[in-house]
Design a protein around this motif. Structure first.
Motif, PDB file in Angstrom:
ATOM      1  N   CYS A 137       0.847  -1.186   0.000  1.00  0.00           N
ATOM      2  CA  CYS A 137       0.000   0.000   0.000  1.00  0.00           C
ATOM      3  C   CYS A 137       0.891   1.247   0.000  1.00  0.00           C
ATOM      4  O   CYS A 137       1.823   1.338   0.806  1.00  0.00           O
ATOM      5  CB  CYS A 137      -0.906  -0.003   1.231  1.00  0.00           C
ATOM      6  SG  CYS A 137      -1.756   1.582   1.476  1.00  0.00           S
ATOM      7  N   VAL A 139       0.135   4.094   0.888  1.00  0.00           N
ATOM      8  CA  VAL A 139      -0.177   4.987   2.005  1.00  0.00           C
ATOM      9  C   VAL A 139       0.391   4.445   3.320  1.00  0.00           C
ATOM     10  O   VAL A 139       1.152   5.118   4.016  1.00  0.00           O
ATOM     11  CB  VAL A 139      -1.706   5.212   2.120  1.00  0.00           C
ATOM     12  CG1 VAL A 139      -2.024   6.104   3.312  1.00  0.00           C
ATOM     13  CG2 VAL A 139      -2.246   5.816   0.842  1.00  0.00           C
ATOM     14  N   CYS A 140       0.052   3.182   3.646  1.00  0.00           N
ATOM     15  CA  CYS A 140       0.450   2.663   4.965  1.00  0.00           C
ATOM     16  C   CYS A 140       1.544   1.598   4.880  1.00  0.00           C
ATOM     17  O   CYS A 140       2.088   1.195   5.905  1.00  0.00           O
ATOM     18  CB  CYS A 140      -0.756   2.099   5.707  1.00  0.00           C
ATOM     19  SG  CYS A 140      -1.324   0.517   5.053  1.00  0.00           S
ATOM     20  N   CYS A 149      -5.908  -3.002   3.629  1.00  0.00           N
ATOM     21  CA  CYS A 149      -5.729  -2.054   4.727  1.00  0.00           C
ATOM     22  C   CYS A 149      -6.856  -1.016   4.762  1.00  0.00           C
ATOM     23  O   CYS A 149      -7.063  -0.365   5.773  1.00  0.00           O
ATOM     24  CB  CYS A 149      -4.385  -1.361   4.596  1.00  0.00           C
ATOM     25  SG  CYS A 149      -4.173  -0.579   2.991  1.00  0.00           S
ATOM     26  N   CYS A 151      -6.987   1.754   3.061  1.00  0.00           N
ATOM     27  CA  CYS A 151      -6.538   3.112   2.730  1.00  0.00           C
ATOM     28  C   CYS A 151      -7.134   3.528   1.393  1.00  0.00           C
ATOM     29  O   CYS A 151      -7.413   2.697   0.540  1.00  0.00           O
ATOM     30  CB  CYS A 151      -5.017   3.177   2.613  1.00  0.00           C
ATOM     31  SG  CYS A 151      -4.157   2.868   4.146  1.00  0.00           S
ATOM     32  N   ARG A 153      -6.354   4.929  -1.954  1.00  0.00           N
ATOM     33  CA  ARG A 153      -5.171   5.170  -2.789  1.00  0.00           C
ATOM     34  C   ARG A 153      -5.601   5.764  -4.123  1.00  0.00           C
ATOM     35  O   ARG A 153      -6.402   5.192  -4.836  1.00  0.00           O
ATOM     36  CB  ARG A 153      -4.401   3.868  -3.018  1.00  0.00           C
ATOM     37  CG  ARG A 153      -3.750   3.335  -1.761  1.00  0.00           C
ATOM     38  CD  ARG A 153      -2.920   2.107  -2.075  1.00  0.00           C
ATOM     39  NE  ARG A 153      -3.732   1.008  -2.596  1.00  0.00           N
ATOM     40  CZ  ARG A 153      -4.409   0.179  -1.821  1.00  0.00           C
ATOM     41  NH1 ARG A 153      -4.367   0.289  -0.518  1.00  0.00           N
ATOM     42  NH2 ARG A 153      -5.116  -0.781  -2.355  1.00  0.00           N
TER      43      ARG A 153
HETATM   44 ZN   LIG Z   1      -2.813   1.096   3.426  1.00  0.00          ZN
END
Ligand SMILES: [Zn+2]
Ligand SMILES: [Zn+2]
Length: 168
Positions: A137, A139-140, A149, A151, A153
């Motif tokens: 990911c 982002v995380c 997750c 998130c 994106r």
């Molecule tokens: Zn993530």
């Protein structure tokens, strides 16, 4: 072999490898045919997971005596009964002109150096742990093969695409 030299590689050896090498004396030098199967470990391009990779090596090289010994080479090529290198469609086991050439000093062949070069040529630029690897990911950093997750994106901005090809 993977670690040495300036042209480094991120691949690591996974297991000992063995090599079958066959040398044949030809006018002006040697012909080398070699075959090996090398197993290496690399990091998946998308998720960085350790990935095992089998790299088959199969090559033929023409080993030519270095120019400092060219006098001997001329003598060798004028030996009677040697294979005729100019002959079209001759029954020679190798076509000397169609294979890669390497130089050697006429006495010793640096098989390690040759192997390293062939191995670096055979290793792929990058490796995927599996074709459909989801990567990490952005982002995380979660491994998306293992978990979602959640998130949000955004798809990459196409205006930045060209920058991906730039090597620093
Ligand atoms: Zn993530
Ligand atoms: Zn992966």
């Amino acid at each position: 072999m993977l670690a040495g030299g300036e042209a480094g590689t991120d691949y690591r050896p996974a297991a000992p490898a063995s090599l079958d090498a066959f040398f044949e004396k030809v006018p002006g030098g040697l012909m080398l045919k070699a075959r090996a199967s090398v197993t290496v470990l690399g990091s998946c391009k998308r998720c960085l997971a350790e990935t095992r990779l089998n790299v088959p090596l199969d090559f033929t090289l023409s080993l030519v005596r270095a120019p400092s010994l060219s006098r001997e080479r001329e003598e060798a090529s004028s030996e009677p009964g040697g294979p005729n290198r100019e002959g079209e469609g001759s029954a020679a086991s190798f076509d000397v002109r169609s294979v890669e050439e390497e130089q050697y000093d006429g006495k010793q062949v640096n098989l390690g150096g040759i192997l390293r070069e062939q191995l670096l040529l055979a290793l792929p630029m990058d490796v995927l742990c599996r074709e459909e690897c989801q990567g990490l990911c952005s982002v995380c950093g979660a491994n998306l093969n293992e978990a979602r997750c959640g998130c949000e994106r955004k798809p990459p901005d196409p205006r930045w695409e060209k920058l991906k090809g730039i090597k620093l």
